[in-house]
Write a protein that holds these residues in place. Sequence first.
Motif, PDB file in Angstrom:
ATOM      1  N   VAL A 140      44.976  75.127  30.046  1.00 32.70           N
ATOM      2  CA  VAL A 140      43.883  75.482  31.024  1.00 32.70           C
ATOM      3  C   VAL A 140      42.799  76.809  31.473  1.00 32.70           C
ATOM      4  N   GLN A 141      41.997  76.724  32.162  1.00 33.95           N
ATOM      5  CA  GLN A 141      40.725  77.058  32.364  1.00 33.95           C
ATOM      6  C   GLN A 141      40.180  77.554  32.979  1.00 33.95           C
ATOM      7  N   VAL A 142      38.847  78.175  33.451  1.00 30.09           N
ATOM      8  CA  VAL A 142      38.205  78.942  34.395  1.00 30.09           C
ATOM      9  C   VAL A 142      36.584  79.064  34.238  1.00 30.09           C
ATOM     10  N   HIS A 143      35.678  78.866  34.703  1.00 36.79           N
ATOM     11  CA  HIS A 143      34.348  78.924  34.180  1.00 36.79           C
ATOM     12  C   HIS A 143      33.507  79.801  34.859  1.00 36.79           C
ATOM     13  N   PRO A 144      32.808  80.652  34.683  1.00 31.88           N
ATOM     14  CA  PRO A 144      31.971  81.889  35.470  1.00 31.88           C
ATOM     15  C   PRO A 144      30.638  81.425  36.504  1.00 31.88           C
TER      16      PRO A 144
ATOM     17  N   GLY B  34      26.109  78.758  35.372  1.00 28.84           N
ATOM     18  CA  GLY B  34      27.558  78.800  35.433  1.00 28.84           C
ATOM     19  C   GLY B  34      28.040  77.596  35.829  1.00 28.84           C
ATOM     20  N   LYS B  35      29.292  77.376  36.027  1.00 34.01           N
ATOM     21  CA  LYS B  35      30.515  76.101  36.097  1.00 34.01           C
ATOM     22  C   LYS B  35      30.866  75.091  37.644  1.00 34.01           C
ATOM     23  N   ASN B  36      29.774  75.167  38.265  1.00 32.62           N
ATOM     24  CA  ASN B  36      31.153  74.264  39.232  1.00 32.62           C
ATOM     25  C   ASN B  36      31.202  72.695  39.079  1.00 32.62           C
ATOM     26  N   GLU B  37      32.072  72.480  38.819  1.00 30.02           N
ATOM     27  CA  GLU B  37      32.604  71.035  38.763  1.00 30.02           C
ATOM     28  C   GLU B  37      33.313  70.327  39.407  1.00 30.02           C
ATOM     29  N   CYS B  38      33.258  68.830  39.822  1.00 25.24           N
ATOM     30  CA  CYS B  38      34.348  67.953  40.486  1.00 25.24           C
ATOM     31  C   CYS B  38      34.495  66.453  39.929  1.00 25.24           C
TER      32      CYS B  38
ATOM     33  N   ILE C 180      40.814  78.490  39.070  1.00 27.94           N
ATOM     34  CA  ILE C 180      42.048  78.451  37.674  1.00 27.94           C
ATOM     35  C   ILE C 180      42.047  76.293  37.766  1.00 27.94           C
ATOM     36  N   HIS C 181      41.351  76.034  36.309  1.00 25.60           N
ATOM     37  CA  HIS C 181      42.378  74.413  36.457  1.00 25.60           C
ATOM     38  C   HIS C 181      42.496  73.966  35.247  1.00 25.60           C
ATOM     39  N   ALA C 182      43.118  72.852  35.309  1.00 23.59           N
ATOM     40  CA  ALA C 182      43.365  71.611  34.701  1.00 23.59           C
ATOM     41  C   ALA C 182      43.513  70.461  34.578  1.00 23.59           C
TER      42      ALA C 182
HETATM   43 ZN    ZN Z   1      36.913  72.607  33.629  1.00 21.78          ZN
END
Ligand code: ZN
Length: 314
Positions: free
Chosen positions: A95-99, A112-116, A171-173
């Motif tokens: 479980v992680q999060v990016h700035p 930073g990291k926006n993802e989809c 927060i995502h995983a």
């Molecule tokens: Zn990620």
Amino acid sequence: MNDTIVFLKPIFQERIWGGNRLSKIFNYNLTSDKIGECWGISAHKNGDCEITNPEYSGYTLSKLFEERKDLFNNDQSKEFPLLIKLLDANTSLSVQVHPDDEYALKYENDLGKNECWYVLDANEDAFVIYGHIAKTEVEFRSMIEQGKWDDLLIKKHVKKGDFINVPAGTIHALGAGLLILETQQSSDTTYRLYDYDRTDDKGNKRQLHIEESIRVSTIPHVEKQVHFDVHTMGDNTFTKLVKNEFFIVEKWDIKTSVTLNHNLYRLCSVIDGTGKINGLKIKKGDHFIITSLLNEFTLEGDFSLITSTVGSIK
Ligand code: ZN
């Protein structure tokens, strides 16, 4: 001679949570059954794809982006801004999060990291972790300290064809049994909040980054409404999945010949079927960039693409 559509050689990365779906479903010729990531379009220093066109022999994507701005709409970004990965989560990821950019540039000297995520395949019971229920930072911290992970984290069931946008701070995983295509900012900064108390074969747990995670997490979690813009041309369907300042991601389902106008550079990954672009054969598992040297291109065949352009050219 083809110097306007650039094909890339994917880079495969073993991960403890990886599996064999990239060879089984995408027909890549892989010997390991622990391949977690295929970096399909990447100029990141941790995996810089080779260009396979003979016209660009000896070039990696980072070198091409640096030396041939004419192919990339004169994009003056210091680094190639996007990264396309296929991920095979045979077991759950931490479980992680990016700035976001502001925090990452200040503290990590990285973007930073926006993802989809576009879900390519999913087991029946597959889920992702997406967001949390804490209303305040005090509540967030207290639930973490008490280890109330099941109460804190929000689980979402997902299936093939779903799309999930993961802005920085979320927060995502990925849960077990998912194969996804990830479009992200070209960054490798990840703060790990929770790893299910797993240990490796030496009994060691992976490093966590609790304080950093608390600092960059969006509290309370924001659930954005997802809206897909769909338009059709003949039997072909074009679906806009997300548009933000970092990337515009679309899914194209091509059934008949179609010619499209073009003025940016466009990243493409074939996720199903076979066809042609400007007469060049393409198939599931191919990754390429339509450079800005082309003003129009023609697609034909029966295939699907996930394609992206940069949200705003600097
Ligand atoms: Zn990620």
